[in-house]
Write a protein that holds these residues in place. Structure first.
Motif, PDB file in Angstrom:
ATOM      1  N   SER A 104       0.851  -1.192   0.000  1.00 58.49           N
ATOM      2  CA  SER A 104       0.000   0.000   0.000  1.00 58.49           C
ATOM      3  C   SER A 104       0.886   1.241   0.000  1.00 58.49           C
ATOM      4  N   THR A 105       0.584   2.180  -0.896  1.00 56.59           N
ATOM      5  CA  THR A 105       1.383   3.402  -1.018  1.00 56.59           C
ATOM      6  C   THR A 105       0.483   4.628  -1.159  1.00 56.59           C
ATOM      7  N   GLY A 113     -11.607  -8.839   3.012  1.00 58.63           N
ATOM      8  CA  GLY A 113     -12.673  -9.252   3.914  1.00 58.63           C
ATOM      9  C   GLY A 113     -12.357 -10.509   4.703  1.00 58.63           C
ATOM     10  N   ASN A 114     -13.390 -11.062   5.323  1.00 56.42           N
ATOM     11  CA  ASN A 114     -13.266 -12.273   6.139  1.00 56.42           C
ATOM     12  C   ASN A 114     -13.241 -13.538   5.274  1.00 56.42           C
ATOM     13  N   ASP A 115     -12.589 -14.578   5.791  1.00 52.61           N
ATOM     14  CA  ASP A 115     -12.609 -15.918   5.211  1.00 52.61           C
ATOM     15  C   ASP A 115     -12.121 -15.929   3.762  1.00 52.61           C
ATOM     16  N   CYS A 116     -11.076 -15.171   3.491  1.00 56.44           N
ATOM     17  CA  CYS A 116     -10.476 -15.205   2.159  1.00 56.44           C
ATOM     18  C   CYS A 116      -9.334 -16.220   2.133  1.00 56.44           C
ATOM     19  N   MET A 117      -9.127 -16.815   0.979  1.00 51.28           N
ATOM     20  CA  MET A 117      -8.087 -17.820   0.783  1.00 51.28           C
ATOM     21  C   MET A 117      -7.216 -17.416  -0.405  1.00 51.28           C
ATOM     22  N   PHE A 118      -5.957 -17.091  -0.130  1.00 45.95           N
ATOM     23  CA  PHE A 118      -5.020 -16.682  -1.165  1.00 45.95           C
ATOM     24  C   PHE A 118      -3.960 -17.771  -1.319  1.00 45.95           C
ATOM     25  N   SER A 119      -3.725 -18.199  -2.534  1.00 47.07           N
ATOM     26  CA  SER A 119      -2.720 -19.212  -2.810  1.00 47.07           C
ATOM     27  C   SER A 119      -1.330 -18.585  -2.817  1.00 47.07           C
ATOM     28  N   ASN A 120      -0.374 -19.203  -3.492  1.00 47.73           N
ATOM     29  CA  ASN A 120       1.000 -18.708  -3.501  1.00 47.73           C
ATOM     30  C   ASN A 120       1.235 -17.724  -4.641  1.00 47.73           C
ATOM     31  N   ASP A 121       2.275 -16.933  -4.498  1.00 46.15           N
ATOM     32  CA  ASP A 121       2.682 -15.964  -5.525  1.00 46.15           C
ATOM     33  C   ASP A 121       1.548 -14.992  -5.860  1.00 46.15           C
ATOM     34  N   ILE A 122       0.949 -14.428  -4.808  1.00 49.26           N
ATOM     35  CA  ILE A 122      -0.104 -13.419  -4.967  1.00 49.26           C
ATOM     36  C   ILE A 122       0.526 -12.039  -4.854  1.00 49.26           C
ATOM     37  N   GLU A 123       0.114 -11.124  -5.699  1.00 46.46           N
ATOM     38  CA  GLU A 123       0.581  -9.739  -5.583  1.00 46.46           C
ATOM     39  C   GLU A 123      -0.617  -8.794  -5.609  1.00 46.46           C
ATOM     40  N   ILE A 124      -0.684  -7.938  -4.590  1.00 50.43           N
ATOM     41  CA  ILE A 124      -1.738  -6.933  -4.502  1.00 50.43           C
ATOM     42  C   ILE A 124      -1.064  -5.592  -4.242  1.00 50.43           C
ATOM     43  N   ARG A 125      -1.362  -4.611  -5.065  1.00 50.74           N
ATOM     44  CA  ARG A 125      -0.774  -3.293  -4.857  1.00 50.74           C
ATOM     45  C   ARG A 125      -1.754  -2.217  -5.305  1.00 50.74           C
ATOM     46  N   ASN A 126      -1.795  -1.138  -4.553  1.00 50.97           N
ATOM     47  CA  ASN A 126      -2.702  -0.043  -4.910  1.00 50.97           C
ATOM     48  C   ASN A 126      -1.999   1.123  -5.584  1.00 50.97           C
ATOM     49  N   GLY A 127      -0.767   0.917  -5.979  1.00 54.45           N
ATOM     50  CA  GLY A 127      -0.027   1.940  -6.705  1.00 54.45           C
ATOM     51  C   GLY A 127       1.039   1.300  -7.573  1.00 54.45           C
ATOM     52  N   ASP A 128       1.725   2.123  -8.357  1.00 52.67           N
ATOM     53  CA  ASP A 128       2.740   1.626  -9.282  1.00 52.67           C
ATOM     54  C   ASP A 128       4.163   1.811  -8.767  1.00 52.67           C
ATOM     55  N   SER A 129       4.312   2.493  -7.628  1.00 54.03           N
ATOM     56  CA  SER A 129       5.612   2.731  -6.981  1.00 54.03           C
ATOM     57  C   SER A 129       6.466   3.794  -7.678  1.00 54.03           C
ATOM     58  N   HIS A 130       6.236   4.012  -8.944  1.00 52.17           N
ATOM     59  CA  HIS A 130       6.976   5.043  -9.675  1.00 52.17           C
ATOM     60  C   HIS A 130       5.990   5.855 -10.519  1.00 52.17           C
ATOM     61  N   SER A 131       6.455   6.988 -11.010  1.00 51.03           N
ATOM     62  CA  SER A 131       5.560   7.906 -11.727  1.00 51.03           C
ATOM     63  C   SER A 131       5.565   7.657 -13.227  1.00 51.03           C
ATOM     64  N   ILE A 132       4.387   7.745 -13.812  1.00 55.94           N
ATOM     65  CA  ILE A 132       4.234   7.828 -15.262  1.00 55.94           C
ATOM     66  C   ILE A 132       3.693   9.219 -15.563  1.00 55.94           C
ATOM     67  N   ILE A 133       4.372   9.939 -16.434  1.00 55.42           N
ATOM     68  CA  ILE A 133       3.981  11.324 -16.728  1.00 55.42           C
ATOM     69  C   ILE A 133       3.822  11.513 -18.237  1.00 55.42           C
ATOM     70  N   LYS A 134       3.064  12.518 -18.584  1.00 58.76           N
ATOM     71  CA  LYS A 134       2.946  12.874 -19.998  1.00 58.76           C
ATOM     72  C   LYS A 134       4.284  13.370 -20.524  1.00 58.76           C
ATOM     73  N   ALA A 135       4.579  12.992 -21.754  1.00 60.64           N
ATOM     74  CA  ALA A 135       5.835  13.408 -22.356  1.00 60.64           C
ATOM     75  C   ALA A 135       5.940  14.931 -22.399  1.00 60.64           C
ATOM     76  N   ASN A 136       7.078  15.433 -22.000  1.00 60.87           N
ATOM     77  CA  ASN A 136       7.397  16.868 -22.049  1.00 60.87           C
ATOM     78  C   ASN A 136       6.573  17.713 -21.077  1.00 60.87           C
ATOM     79  N   THR A 137       5.902  17.065 -20.099  1.00 62.25           N
ATOM     80  CA  THR A 137       5.181  17.813 -19.070  1.00 62.25           C
ATOM     81  C   THR A 137       5.454  17.165 -17.722  1.00 62.25           C
ATOM     82  N   ASP A 138       4.973  17.820 -16.693  1.00 60.64           N
ATOM     83  CA  ASP A 138       5.101  17.264 -15.342  1.00 60.64           C
ATOM     84  C   ASP A 138       3.780  16.695 -14.843  1.00 60.64           C
ATOM     85  N   GLU A 139       2.827  16.456 -15.744  1.00 61.45           N
ATOM     86  CA  GLU A 139       1.531  15.934 -15.319  1.00 61.45           C
ATOM     87  C   GLU A 139       1.627  14.428 -15.106  1.00 61.45           C
TER      88      GLU A 139
END
Length: 213
Positions: A104-105, A113-139
């Motif tokens: 989480s970032t 929630g409750n009673d969830c079952m996750f197997s192996n090699d699961i990845e959950i993330r709410n962000g990309d960790s790095h920025s993607i911006i429009k070319a030639n702008t800071d947006e």
């Protein structure tokens, strides 16, 4: 039970003592769980009877919360990462996970929630960790978004759940699928890249032996 858990945690390799002011884990059983916490007002709450083995928990920020439910919760070979201020990972009771990474970032939340079952090699993330911006702008184009996973959800092996995703109650996510959007119909199987509905009017059970052809 609390006393037994206390002795168990003394015997096994954990470094909870180093971050005692941040961790509430009374009655939980931790084996080779490593914590790394930097920042102020962070809290980790692990429910009674929960069992964690070979896990890593890292917090780099302020006012972050990791909450793991109690009951028949068993988690192994998993890492939990909270980076930036006000991030949250909240997991319900009777949760199992065989391995993977939950991150989480940017002050967003991952709710499971409750009673969830996750197997192996699961990845959950709410962000990309790095920025993607429009070319030639800071947006910036890729701001983090919270993730919500309902009750009694089964994530099979190698599933990825990405920012802004929602998974309805009583769902199954098929092997190696990537969830990128709102899967709002409950009691359904979803699969693919990105995941789409494959079948409805289903449910699932951890016990495969009580059913017969």
């Amino acid at each position: 039970m609390d006393f037994i858990a206390f002795i168990y945690n003394l015997i096994h390799k954990n470094n909870t003592w180093k971050y005692y002011q941040h961790i509430i884990a009374k009655g939980a059983f931790l084996k080779n769980v490593k914590f790394s916490i930097t920042g102020k007002n962070n809290k980790i709450v692990i429910g009674r009877k929960a069992r964690l083995r070979d896990c890593k928990i890292k917090i780099y920020g302020n006012n972050c919360l990791l909450k793991i439910g109690d009951g028949s919760t068993i988690i192994s070979n998993a890492s939990f990462w909270l980076q930036d201020d006000n991030c949250k990972i909240i997991i319900g009771n009777n949760f199992t996970m065989e391995g993977g990474h939950i991150a989480s970032t940017e002050g967003e939340t991952i709710t499971i929630g409750n009673d969830c079952m996750f197997s192996n090699d699961i990845e959950i993330r709410n962000g990309d960790s790095h920025s993607i911006i429009k070319a030639n702008t800071d947006e910036r184009l890729n701001w983090a978004e919270s993730v919500t996973i309902g009750n009694h959800v089964w994530l099979t092996a190698h599933v990825r759940v990405l920012k802004g995703s929602c998974i309805a109650n009583n769902s199954i996510i098929a092997n190696s699928s990537i969830v990128t959007n709102q899967l709002n119909v409950p009691n359904a199987i979803y699969g693919g890249m990105p995941a789409k509905m494959l079948k409805t009017n289903i449910d699932w059970d951890r016990d495969r032996y009580k059913y017969h052809q």
